[in-house]
Scaffold this active site. Structure first.
Site, PDB file in Angstrom:
ATOM      1  N   GLY A   1      13.184  35.417   7.095  1.00  9.96           N
ATOM      2  CA  GLY A   1      12.357  34.261   6.794  1.00  9.96           C
ATOM      3  C   GLY A   1      12.590  33.128   7.768  1.00  9.96           C
ATOM      4  O   GLY A   1      13.365  33.245   8.718  1.00  9.96           O
TER       5      GLY A   1
ATOM      6  N   PRO B   1      13.008  26.515   7.526  1.00  6.40           N
ATOM      7  CA  PRO B   1      12.640  25.541   6.495  1.00  6.40           C
ATOM      8  C   PRO B   1      12.553  26.131   5.090  1.00  6.40           C
ATOM      9  O   PRO B   1      12.633  25.390   4.103  1.00  6.40           O
ATOM     10  CB  PRO B   1      11.265  25.050   6.972  1.00  6.40           C
ATOM     11  CG  PRO B   1      11.284  25.243   8.445  1.00  6.40           C
ATOM     12  CD  PRO B   1      12.055  26.511   8.659  1.00  6.40           C
TER      13      PRO B   1
ATOM     14  N   VAL C   1      13.916  29.829   3.974  1.00 12.37           N
ATOM     15  CA  VAL C   1      15.100  30.615   3.620  1.00 12.37           C
ATOM     16  C   VAL C   1      16.385  29.897   4.026  1.00 12.37           C
ATOM     17  O   VAL C   1      17.352  29.833   3.249  1.00 12.37           O
ATOM     18  CB  VAL C   1      15.028  32.010   4.270  1.00 12.37           C
ATOM     19  CG1 VAL C   1      16.332  32.788   4.030  1.00 12.37           C
ATOM     20  CG2 VAL C   1      13.851  32.788   3.706  1.00 12.37           C
ATOM     21  N   GLY C   2      16.417  29.334   5.225  1.00 19.88           N
ATOM     22  CA  GLY C   2      17.616  28.637   5.679  1.00 19.88           C
ATOM     23  C   GLY C   2      17.973  27.464   4.783  1.00 19.88           C
ATOM     24  O   GLY C   2      19.135  27.294   4.390  1.00 19.88           O
TER      25      GLY C   2
ATOM     26  N   GLU D   1      27.630  25.420  14.921  1.00 21.36           N
ATOM     27  CA  GLU D   1      27.695  25.620  16.372  1.00 21.36           C
ATOM     28  C   GLU D   1      26.328  25.209  16.907  1.00 21.36           C
ATOM     29  O   GLU D   1      25.344  25.932  16.731  1.00 21.36           O
ATOM     30  CB  GLU D   1      28.003  27.074  16.729  1.00 21.36           C
ATOM     31  CG  GLU D   1      28.103  27.293  18.233  1.00 21.36           C
ATOM     32  CD  GLU D   1      28.120  28.763  18.621  1.00 21.36           C
ATOM     33  OE1 GLU D   1      28.250  29.023  19.832  1.00 21.36           O
ATOM     34  OE2 GLU D   1      27.986  29.630  17.746  1.00 21.36           O
TER      35      GLU D   1
ATOM     36  N   CYS E   1      24.005  29.338  25.342  1.00 20.49           N
ATOM     37  CA  CYS E   1      24.621  28.017  25.209  1.00 20.49           C
ATOM     38  C   CYS E   1      25.686  27.812  26.282  1.00 20.49           C
ATOM     39  O   CYS E   1      26.034  26.684  26.611  1.00 20.49           O
ATOM     40  CB  CYS E   1      25.226  27.840  23.815  1.00 20.49           C
ATOM     41  SG  CYS E   1      26.475  29.071  23.399  1.00 20.49           S
TER      42      CYS E   1
END
Length: 297
Positions: free
Chosen positions: A182, A185, A187-188, A226, A260
């Site tokens: 998902g 906005p 599921v997270g 992170e 990153c």
């Protein structure tokens, strides 16, 4: 449904169902129910599962590499040499940690330090190193006796499906690990805010990390973030400028620059700026776009 797009061809390569807050609640409820039994398992039993996970990943290395190339565009050579071996190495390191008596307790001065599982862990991962990020969150949490609900990036969900198959094939019981596809906005945020989630581990943008932290604070969860950054490559006066700049450009192009740790800021002595720029431009010009599914790219 969420369409998964191959970034090279811009073709839809498959779909996954978009999870809801209700799906999150179901997964978390199952994780809560499974936690006491999993936390009570012996270190030896969890060690056996971790070993089986490493073996399972190794057995499906080619499939994992090609899946990542198709859904997030990393060159197949980089996927085969880095994107799959690194996660396997992480799991082998967890094997070593479990074997070394990590959970036996440790006396420090007059204190006895005991390491115990936290509870239900929510793991939210990005798309650029999908397998490595998922493994680095999920497997240590399971090894420590936690239960885990994973929300992978909706841009690279099929790698998560393969990892889920490996985990269950390694003997992780139902409910101990759950996967909910998902968007952030939906599921997270549902995971970060859920009152029965004890810890949330998130890797992604600084903006999204602020939101995760704010939601988690409402229930005083443990939070690991992170977030985004720009890695500086500092070339000092006495360095071999040509060599340093070439290496820096190579690092900036690593994984298509989608890392990153890519050296995306080159800092050189001011009086050698023009020389560095010339070397960097020449080095960058040697990188030709190509089909990431080909080993020659």
């Amino acid at each position: 449904m969420i369409e998964v797009v191959n970034p090279t061809t811009e073709e839809v390569v498959g779909t996954v169902r978009a999870g809801t807050a209700g799906d999150v609640d179901t997964a978390v409820t199952r994780a809560v129910a499974a936690f006491p039994g999993w936390a009570a398992t012996s270190v030896a039993d969890r060690l056996a599962v971790v070993r089986a996970v490493a073996d399972g990943l190794a057995a499906r290395a080619d499939e994992l590499a090609s899946t990542m190339t198709a859904e997030m565009g990393t060159p197949i050579t980089f996927a085969s040499k880095v994107q799959v071996p690194n996660p396997i190495g992480i799991v082998r390191g967890i094997e070593t940690t479990l074997s070394s008596g990590y959970f036996d307790g440790e006396e420090i001065g007059n204190s006895l330090v005991l390491r115990e599982p936290v509870g239900v862990v929510a793991a939210i991962t990005p798309w650029n190193f999908p397998l490595q990020q998922m493994v680095a969150k999920v497997v240590p949490a399971l090894a420590a006796g936690n239960t885990v609900v994973l929300k992978p990036s909706e841009l690279a969900p099929f790698t998560a499906d393969l990892l889920s198959e490996v985990l269950h094939g390694a003997g992780v019981p139902e409910g101990v690990f759950s996967l909910v596809h998902g968007t952030g906005p939906v599921v997270g945020e549902a995971l970060a805010a859920h009152p029965m989630v004890d810890m949330v581990s998130f890797t992604g943008s600084t903006r999204a990390g602020r939101r995760v932290s704010a939601l988690a604070a409402e229930t005083v969860k443990r939070v690991t973030l992170e977030l985004g950054g720009k890695s500086a490559n500092v070339v000092l006066d006495d360095a071999d400028l040509t060599r340093a700049v070439k290496i820096g450009v190579a690092n900036a192009f690593m994984n298509n620059g989608q890392a990153c740790s890519a050296w995306t800021r080159l800092l050189v002595p001011a009086d050698r700026h023009d020389e560095a720029l010339e070397v960097a431009a020449a080095a960058a010009a040697k990188y030709e776009p190509g089909d990431p599914a080909l080993t020659t790219t």
